[in-house]
Design a protein around this motif. Structure first.
Motif, PDB file in Angstrom:
ATOM      1  N   TRP D 209       0.829  -1.435   0.056  1.00  0.00           N
ATOM      2  CA  TRP D 209      -0.120  -0.110  -0.034  1.00  0.00           C
ATOM      3  C   TRP D 209       1.058   1.306   0.135  1.00  0.00           C
ATOM      4  CZ3 TRP D 209      -5.151  -2.606   1.204  1.00  0.00           C
ATOM      5  CH2 TRP D 209      -6.278  -1.583   0.726  1.00  0.00           C
ATOM      6  N   PHE D 210       2.125   0.912   0.606  1.00  0.00           N
ATOM      7  CA  PHE D 210       3.080   2.402   0.515  1.00  0.00           C
ATOM      8  C   PHE D 210       3.494   2.624  -1.166  1.00  0.00           C
ATOM      9  CE2 PHE D 210       5.382   2.040   4.738  1.00  0.00           C
ATOM     10  CZ  PHE D 210       4.385   2.158   5.398  1.00  0.00           C
ATOM     11  N   GLY D 211       3.408   1.565  -1.958  1.00  0.00           N
ATOM     12  CA  GLY D 211       3.554   1.842  -3.424  1.00  0.00           C
ATOM     13  C   GLY D 211       2.090   2.356  -3.880  1.00  0.00           C
ATOM     14  N   PHE D 212       1.069   1.839  -3.460  1.00  0.00           N
ATOM     15  CA  PHE D 212      -0.210   2.187  -4.107  1.00  0.00           C
ATOM     16  C   PHE D 212      -0.538   3.793  -3.857  1.00  0.00           C
ATOM     17  CE2 PHE D 212      -4.986   1.873  -3.999  1.00  0.00           C
ATOM     18  CZ  PHE D 212      -5.258   0.842  -4.867  1.00  0.00           C
ATOM     19  N   ASN D 213      -0.266   4.136  -2.425  1.00  0.00           N
ATOM     20  CA  ASN D 213      -0.828   5.520  -2.256  1.00  0.00           C
ATOM     21  C   ASN D 213       0.425   6.688  -2.426  1.00  0.00           C
ATOM     22  OD1 ASN D 213      -3.149   4.533  -1.264  1.00  0.00           O
ATOM     23  ND2 ASN D 213      -2.993   5.115   0.901  1.00  0.00           N
ATOM     24  N   ALA D 214       1.882   6.169  -1.893  1.00  0.00           N
ATOM     25  CA  ALA D 214       2.739   7.215  -2.258  1.00  0.00           C
ATOM     26  C   ALA D 214       3.046   6.954  -3.647  1.00  0.00           C
ATOM     27  CB  ALA D 214       4.242   6.733  -1.203  1.00  0.00           C
ATOM     28  N   GLY D 215       3.037   5.909  -4.413  1.00  0.00           N
ATOM     29  CA  GLY D 215       3.393   5.940  -5.668  1.00  0.00           C
ATOM     30  C   GLY D 215       2.389   6.828  -6.382  1.00  0.00           C
ATOM     31  N   SER D 216       1.074   7.068  -5.921  1.00  0.00           N
ATOM     32  CA  SER D 216       0.268   7.898  -6.822  1.00  0.00           C
ATOM     33  C   SER D 216       0.737   9.354  -6.907  1.00  0.00           C
ATOM     34  CB  SER D 216      -1.087   7.790  -6.208  1.00  0.00           C
ATOM     35  OG  SER D 216      -1.649   6.232  -6.257  1.00  0.00           O
ATOM     36  N   ALA D 217       1.721   9.856  -6.172  1.00  0.00           N
ATOM     37  CA  ALA D 217       1.978  10.988  -6.269  1.00  0.00           C
ATOM     38  C   ALA D 217       2.811  11.096  -7.460  1.00  0.00           C
ATOM     39  CB  ALA D 217       3.198  11.439  -5.058  1.00  0.00           C
ATOM     40  N   LEU D 218       3.417  10.031  -8.193  1.00  0.00           N
ATOM     41  CA  LEU D 218       4.017   9.939  -9.463  1.00  0.00           C
ATOM     42  C   LEU D 218       5.258  10.675  -9.537  1.00  0.00           C
ATOM     43  CD1 LEU D 218       0.863  10.148 -11.745  1.00  0.00           C
ATOM     44  CD2 LEU D 218       1.979   8.173 -11.140  1.00  0.00           C
ATOM     45  N   GLN D 219       5.756  11.060  -8.337  1.00  0.00           N
ATOM     46  CA  GLN D 219       6.861  11.700  -8.250  1.00  0.00           C
ATOM     47  C   GLN D 219       7.528  11.396  -6.812  1.00  0.00           C
ATOM     48  OE1 GLN D 219       5.570  15.838  -8.969  1.00  0.00           O
ATOM     49  NE2 GLN D 219       7.519  15.866 -10.057  1.00  0.00           N
ATOM     50  N   ALA D 220       8.817  11.419  -6.516  1.00  0.00           N
ATOM     51  CA  ALA D 220       9.284  10.773  -5.355  1.00  0.00           C
ATOM     52  C   ALA D 220       9.783  12.427  -4.597  1.00  0.00           C
ATOM     53  CB  ALA D 220      10.726  10.306  -5.740  1.00  0.00           C
ATOM     54  N   ASN D 221       8.859  12.798  -3.909  1.00  0.00           N
ATOM     55  CA  ASN D 221       8.801  14.042  -3.219  1.00  0.00           C
ATOM     56  C   ASN D 221       7.951  14.120  -1.945  1.00  0.00           C
ATOM     57  OD1 ASN D 221       5.991  13.911  -3.982  1.00  0.00           O
ATOM     58  ND2 ASN D 221       6.129  15.480  -5.674  1.00  0.00           N
ATOM     59  N   GLY D 222       8.073  15.444  -1.545  1.00  0.00           N
ATOM     60  CA  GLY D 222       7.245  15.566  -0.270  1.00  0.00           C
ATOM     61  C   GLY D 222       5.820  15.022  -0.129  1.00  0.00           C
ATOM     62  N   LEU D 223       5.004  15.229  -1.348  1.00  0.00           N
ATOM     63  CA  LEU D 223       3.753  14.833  -1.377  1.00  0.00           C
ATOM     64  C   LEU D 223       3.675  13.275  -1.221  1.00  0.00           C
ATOM     65  CD1 LEU D 223       0.809  15.473  -1.617  1.00  0.00           C
ATOM     66  CD2 LEU D 223       1.238  15.112  -4.136  1.00  0.00           C
ATOM     67  N   ALA D 224       4.560  12.603  -1.810  1.00  0.00           N
ATOM     68  CA  ALA D 224       4.837  10.932  -1.815  1.00  0.00           C
ATOM     69  C   ALA D 224       5.019  10.670  -0.342  1.00  0.00           C
ATOM     70  CB  ALA D 224       5.700  10.570  -2.590  1.00  0.00           C
ATOM     71  N   ALA D 225       5.881  11.336   0.361  1.00  0.00           N
ATOM     72  CA  ALA D 225       6.305  11.224   1.744  1.00  0.00           C
ATOM     73  C   ALA D 225       5.116  11.137   2.783  1.00  0.00           C
ATOM     74  CB  ALA D 225       7.546  11.864   2.164  1.00  0.00           C
ATOM     75  N   ASN D 226       4.395  12.386   2.408  1.00  0.00           N
ATOM     76  CA  ASN D 226       2.967  12.632   2.958  1.00  0.00           C
ATOM     77  C   ASN D 226       1.972  11.630   2.830  1.00  0.00           C
ATOM     78  OD1 ASN D 226       1.354  14.871   4.581  1.00  0.00           O
ATOM     79  ND2 ASN D 226       0.104  14.101   2.989  1.00  0.00           N
ATOM     80  N   ALA D 227       1.999  10.994   1.781  1.00  0.00           N
ATOM     81  CA  ALA D 227       0.968   9.889   1.426  1.00  0.00           C
ATOM     82  C   ALA D 227       1.377   8.741   2.302  1.00  0.00           C
ATOM     83  CB  ALA D 227       0.955   9.768  -0.117  1.00  0.00           C
ATOM     84  N   LEU D 228       2.822   8.488   2.265  1.00  0.00           N
ATOM     85  CA  LEU D 228       3.173   7.322   2.838  1.00  0.00           C
ATOM     86  C   LEU D 228       2.917   7.321   4.365  1.00  0.00           C
ATOM     87  CD1 LEU D 228       6.587   5.423   2.021  1.00  0.00           C
ATOM     88  CD2 LEU D 228       5.906   5.616   4.305  1.00  0.00           C
ATOM     89  N   ILE D 229       3.345   8.497   4.960  1.00  0.00           N
ATOM     90  CA  ILE D 229       3.252   8.393   6.283  1.00  0.00           C
ATOM     91  C   ILE D 229       1.657   8.368   6.967  1.00  0.00           C
ATOM     92  CG2 ILE D 229       3.373  10.824   6.952  1.00  0.00           C
ATOM     93  CD1 ILE D 229       5.221   9.829   9.317  1.00  0.00           C
ATOM     94  N   VAL D 230       0.720   8.967   6.078  1.00  0.00           N
ATOM     95  CA  VAL D 230      -0.625   8.997   6.489  1.00  0.00           C
ATOM     96  C   VAL D 230      -1.163   7.581   6.414  1.00  0.00           C
ATOM     97  CG1 VAL D 230      -1.073  11.522   6.210  1.00  0.00           C
ATOM     98  CG2 VAL D 230      -1.456  10.039   4.070  1.00  0.00           C
ATOM     99  N   THR D 231      -0.523   6.967   5.279  1.00  0.00           N
ATOM    100  CA  THR D 231      -1.033   5.513   4.892  1.00  0.00           C
ATOM    101  C   THR D 231      -0.842   4.690   6.061  1.00  0.00           C
ATOM    102  OG1 THR D 231      -0.912   6.102   2.661  1.00  0.00           O
ATOM    103  CG2 THR D 231      -0.772   3.649   3.200  1.00  0.00           C
ATOM    104  N   ASN D 232       0.460   4.844   6.619  1.00  0.00           N
ATOM    105  CA  ASN D 232       0.773   4.009   7.674  1.00  0.00           C
ATOM    106  C   ASN D 232      -0.036   4.204   8.979  1.00  0.00           C
ATOM    107  OD1 ASN D 232       2.793   2.035   8.884  1.00  0.00           O
ATOM    108  ND2 ASN D 232       3.278   3.619  10.142  1.00  0.00           N
TER     109      ASN D 232
END
Ligand SMILES: Nc1ncnc2c1ncn2[C@@H]1O[C@H](COP(=O)(O)OP(=O)(O)O)[C@@H](O)[C@H]1O
Ligand SMILES: Nc1ncnc2c1ncn2[C@@H]1O[C@H](COP(=O)(O)OP(=O)(O)O)[C@@H](O)[C@H]1O
Ligand SMILES: Nc1ncnc2c1ncn2[C@@H]1O[C@H](COP(=O)(O)OP(=O)(O)O)[C@@H](O)[C@H]1O
Lengths: 109, 399, 399, 399, 109, 109
Positions: D209-232
């Motif tokens: 799911w880290f890929g699912f949500n943080a990947g959906s930023a389509l970039q490796a950036n702060g938004l992806a990191a935000n998605a990852l931590i809220v997911t967890n």
């Protein structure tokens, strides 16, 4: 011949095996079973309620021996399997009319 | 420096890898317990993850990485991750760093399950876990990585040999002393109910450890690659060493093989960014043998630290901390160790490892004792006999 | 060119992915054997990883990728990874390349277990594995990727169809011939003890294969993305094709479905950087059918190449090598295949695949024979009857 | 913008992560069914992956992401992925985007298995799956992400709460209504045959799911990191909430704990790029309680939506869509929600979620009905009694 | 009626089933068990030491038949299960006083 | 005393347990077994061919009771386990010559 069927605690199975071996009763057949005793297993307290765990894991041992060995086998099993607490199990003796060794086809009576 | 998308990609991937290690520990342990405690054992890992994840966001992170207060603890400015937006720290997003560190805190608590497996009350574990991560993990993380007094001292811990492994290993021992032996321990054998499950757990751990160690470079660069290859090499050397040692004593068990791999992984953890591949063979192999001996020692003593977190993580972590002081090589991580003539580093390592050990062991002992005397750490005799899956969760692992 | 952090992030992640494949093979195989050999089978994969990891650091890497000596082997300049610091090769750290390649060497040995499963002596496997990776894998890797004679010839092998799959598949067959059939083979059924375990293994293999093939681009770019999507497509087409073929013959087994997926993955491996998605459907589907037929052929012949490494990896790899020569498309990977009129490429592929096949099969046959005649490759009859878990490891998989 | 290797590295890794989720769903479900249907249940996930992978390459992608036709469907220019070479879209390779999106389509179909588990005919599932992904998933993906009418409306769905979870959850319910209850449902207990397998599945899902949500930023950036931590965080809060809720009603089951984690993961999916970590605690915790209640409601109604895709994915997805409209925070994802005074967003979310729900439910109902009336959706009584593993695959899971 | 209880090698179980079927004895009940014979299982040599594996997997088959069928059943099982090596197993014959078909409630005697 | 051995459908096992408990027969031992009935299990149609699934999962229950309880136990099991369809199972009654409680060593009747 008689088949001695003993239902014992799984944690005592090893010891029963050893004691039987010490007494010279090597051959046996063992089965994993579940059992419930007259006391209906174990009662747990859970948030004010009582929960019963009635089917507990047991080991069943079957040993076929000559009639005159029966008492010694029962004694051996009993002493090795006994903890004195509920759930120690039972031993049943059942008549065996014939016994055959498959390897040789011979009838052991 | 500005955000680097490559470094960020790596920290995100590494975070995912380390995340998987926590259920990995659950499976590793879960296979080793009896069938009646399989779910309980695996679940405690998941719970460790859930509890620590929430605690970390609320105040764990700020206690560990907030601005230093007297060298002992972090300030409260990041409570609830307040003020951490999408901006970066170094070349990666600050939230990426928060998440990466979180996974370390989670797995550390999961390792502790070893000392109380098959007998801990679910509710007490939750309480204990919450307090332990706050009182033991967070300060230690601060001391070593958050600018605390051990960082000041110059102690090296690349990826958590001290913070994660020494602390969890010795804490597990402390809990085992407080909670007492499992009923029947030493009287009848307690065979692992599914070694394949333990092997699956090991595979996930080995895999995740690449994130653990190579991610700790916090960049996707040569240092990360160095960390990755020494990690793999030490794991392999550890597996072979334990296998051979146990072969010498009897049969070479598969459980021994993977325990050795974990021992190697633990030992290389503090050293991964400081030593070269050849040193990692030595570190891993020695770890395999030392940890195997520690396990035999524990069994000899009749200690029921049930799943050997102490022998593998505690002793392996201790060896790793010391080994870092021995094998550190300037061309790898800018520090030199004993074999390159640097005695000071060696001593700093011993002080740091020793302090962490004493702190973790002592605080855990007290904490466990208090919980035991108040709400009670351990299930009743009947509950233990029936198994924790039924008594704590109302479930059976296999139908 | 200088280090690129994005490419490095990808190579680190890809290395982790491929690493997981080796225990993945262990689970894939472990589910297919009888309960009494479950641990042995899984453990041999872990051991393959451990042995090869140490060998690779010591001299395997330099034999494969050291400076070319007469087209047949690498020089010794990288012995013990000497002289490889934190600097890059291309856009990634040299050590990252070393680690990535290591994971390929490890899994190749793990695949070999198929030919000796349920009957090999643990100690002989260790000896054999160490020698095989040195005498067969390292030279082949050098020929194809290390600047050896097959590279000179212009043969294409994007991610190891020849080096990994043809070599392991045909070597497994050679071992099976030397070690002989399992006791009772053909007389009574030997049902897989846990197909779910095999499915877990398949999942890890499919997952890891993205690192295997897309990582082989050595960069995070369009080519890597192409490799990734053709990999997934071929796996899917292979799964469907084998399923349908086996449906036609009887019941569509889940084991067939995942075997087909692996067949598709094997076949696309050499082609992943050279063909487009539509071609990958054809490559995967044909792989499913060919490998299924090869399995039937093997069974018909009464060969006990027990877990079908030959049928799936050997024949699938052969087809993949040829398919690369057929479907290669200039716009993808700069080379054209037969359907675009390039006969030479097609011939180069056949020569390369054939040479690897003959070399691997012959050397393995000799090596296995020598070991069998000296220390003995196989356990005793009693040990085999009791099972390798007890006789080799002193353990039972499940209590 | 040009290709960014870091973003590409992340999208490749994220694709691998999401890929693993599909077999992860298979294991999650497979553990919950009876032993006689274990292989069938896991296999349907693999099959979903295989079918959708091929369909996606052939025309699924173009139906979803081809140039918009009247807001309802994509054009056919990418049929067979024609014209997609190695070039980029945004900062990542176009084929990387294709592959990433493919993994979403695959898992969505896999989630549907819940509604027909232990009773669906294999051949009918294949037919149904192929049609469902074409008629339900592809249009929905287009509406929300491909420039269709819901995108126009301004509805937010970061990673697929609507497209993946509402659609699969409500479709599973529709199928359950058409196919009918399992024989014996409500009469005798149908205990999960292996909860550890379900826990392994959960671990892979959480990880992926880290890929699912943080990947959906389509970039490796702060938004992806935000998605990852809220997911967890949401997963953890969900796990704790469901555990406590079920504790209150009886025993805190491990199955409940992981169901809660999945509920939290589902609910945070649409919100991951729009909310902050504190909000994710609320979103996850409420998800745990709502989905637990939905499960109780379903059981009360006697609906045999067997593995609770409706309760967890359907209701969790609905809550997530609404929660996005409540908690969206401008500093995270440029949009504001209800608590920041933006009623419109809230309404847009409800319209989007409601439309997807109705569309998915209605089309699935009709499609399932047609298949049931023509070729038949369900196995015979005897086949069901014997179990699908034997009757559909000719295999037994465990020997 | 008699219950014939046979403990056989698991790898011979299939063959025993088939032979019984050929002889017209379809109905039976089978249980996975572990057994140890008089010879105490199998001895393995390991680095100079001897290791005993005493509990080996077996299949137990129970068949209830009329008295006059007993010998033919025994013969069938014996011939299908025999390898001639240690571990082939045993057959025991136990009296059955009553037999009921649950489906109909009828007593089969 | 008699041992009542019942082979029943696994999905009816719970109900049999409950009914026995209601009738006051708490103690029992249960084993997971596989069985094949006279009808050779279940026939499935598959692409024009017939496939037989002959070994189906069953539960075996063993209860040792006094002679005069036998009929009531049989009745209880029969009514709880019956579906009326093929595969409902059998009940066998076997003589038990002796029964021992391991906990106390006492011989029961
Ligand atoms: N009458 C019986 N028939 C069949 N099995 C029995 C009977 N009584 C006891 N058992 C078996 O023995 C086990 C232990 O019985 P329990 O009554 O708890 O032991 P005890 O009273 O001897 O301490 C039970 O779980 C069951 O398997
Ligand atoms: N006296 C006995 N009582 C119960 N089971 C027995 C007895 N003798 C043999 N068995 C069963 O038969 C199996 C095979 O016995 P073994 O003595 O090895 O065979 P044999 O001597 O007939 O070749 C044992 O593993 C055990 O399960
Ligand atoms: N003669 C027998 N000996 C041993 N077990 C039997 C016998 N007959 C039936 N069984 C057991 O009972 C189960 C159900 O038998 P079946 O003939 O299908 O039931 P029924 O005809 O009573 O409906 C079988 O699977 C088997 O385990």
């Amino acid at each position: 011949m008689k088949m001695i069927t003993a239902v014992v605690r799984p944690e005592r199975f090893e010891r029963v095996m050893e004691e039987l071996e010490n007494e010279g009763y090597i051959a046996l057949t063992a089965t994993e079973v579940k059992g419930r005793g007259e006391q209906k297993g174990i009662k747990l307290q859970f948030r004010g309620r009582t929960m019963e765990v009635d089917l507990l894991d047991k080991m069943k041992i079957e040993i076929v021996v000559d009639e005159n060995e029966v008492d010694r086998v029962i004694e051996t099993i009993t002493s090795a399997a006994r903890t004195g607490k509920i759930g120690d199990g039972r031993i049943f003796v059942i008549p065996v009319e014939k016994s055959v060794r498959i390897r040789t086809g011979e009838i052991i009576s | 420096m500005g955000l680097d998308s490559g470094d960020t990609a790596w920290i995100l991937a590494a975070t995912a890898l380390v995340l998987l290690m926590t259920p990995g520990v659950g499976l590793f342990y879960g296979g080793m317990v009896r069938r009646k405690n399989a779910l309980s054992t695996i679940s405690l890992s998941f719970l460790a993850l859930a509890i620590v994840s929430v605690q970390w966001v609320l105040f764990g992170y700020t206690l560990s990485f907030g601005s230093d207060v007297n060298g002992v603890i972090g300030g409260l400015e990041y409570t609830g991750l307040a003020g951490i937006g999408l901006e970066e720290t170094g070349t990666i997003p600050h939230l990426g760093f928060v998440a990466f560190q979180l996974t370390f805190a989670a797995i550390t608590l999961a390792i502790l399950v070893s000392g109380m497996a098959e007998r801990v009350r679910l509710s007490s574990f939750i309480l204990f876990g919450f307090l332990w991560t706050t009182l033991v993990y967070d300060p230690l993380a601060h001391w070593v990585w958050g600018g605390g007094w051990l960082a000041e001292l110059g102690a090296l811990d690349f990826a958590g040999g001290t913070v994660v492994h020494i602390s969890s290993g010795f804490s597990a021992l402390a809990i085992a002393f407080v909670i007492g032996r499992r009923a029947g321990f030493g009287e009848h054998s307690m065979e692992p109910h599914s070694i394949p499950m333990t092997l699956i757990g090991s595979a996930l751990l080995w895999f995740g450890w690449f994130g653990f160690n190579a991610g700790s470079a916090l960049q996707a660069n040569g240092l990360a690659a160095n960390a990755l290859i020494v990690t793999n090499t030490a794991a392999s050397a550890g597996a072979i060493a334990w296998l051979l040692a146990s072969w010498y004593h009897g049969k070479p068990s598969s459980l021994g093989m993977v325990s050795g791999a974990i021992a190697g992984l633990v030992a290389i953890t503090p050293a991964a960014g400081f030593v070269d591949p050849l040193a990692s063979i030595a570190i891993g192999a020695v770890a395999g043998i030392i940890c195997y001996s520690a396990m035999l020692f524990r069994i000899g003593k009749g200690w029921d630290e049930s799943l050997d977190a102490w022998a593998v993580h505690g002793i392996g972590g201790l060896w790793g901390a010391i080994a870092t002081g021995i094998f550190a090589k300037e061309s790898v991580g800018e520090y030199s160790g004993l074999i390159y003539g640097n005695v000071e580093q060696f001593i700093a390592q011993i002080i740091a490892a020793g302090s962490a050990l004493v702190y973790a062991f002592a605080v855990t002992l007290i904490l466990a004792k208090i919980i035991d005397m108040t709400v009670g750490l351990r299930v009743s005799e009947e509950e233990e006999y029936v198994g924790l899956d039924i008594s704590q969760h109302g479930e059976k692992a296999y139908a």
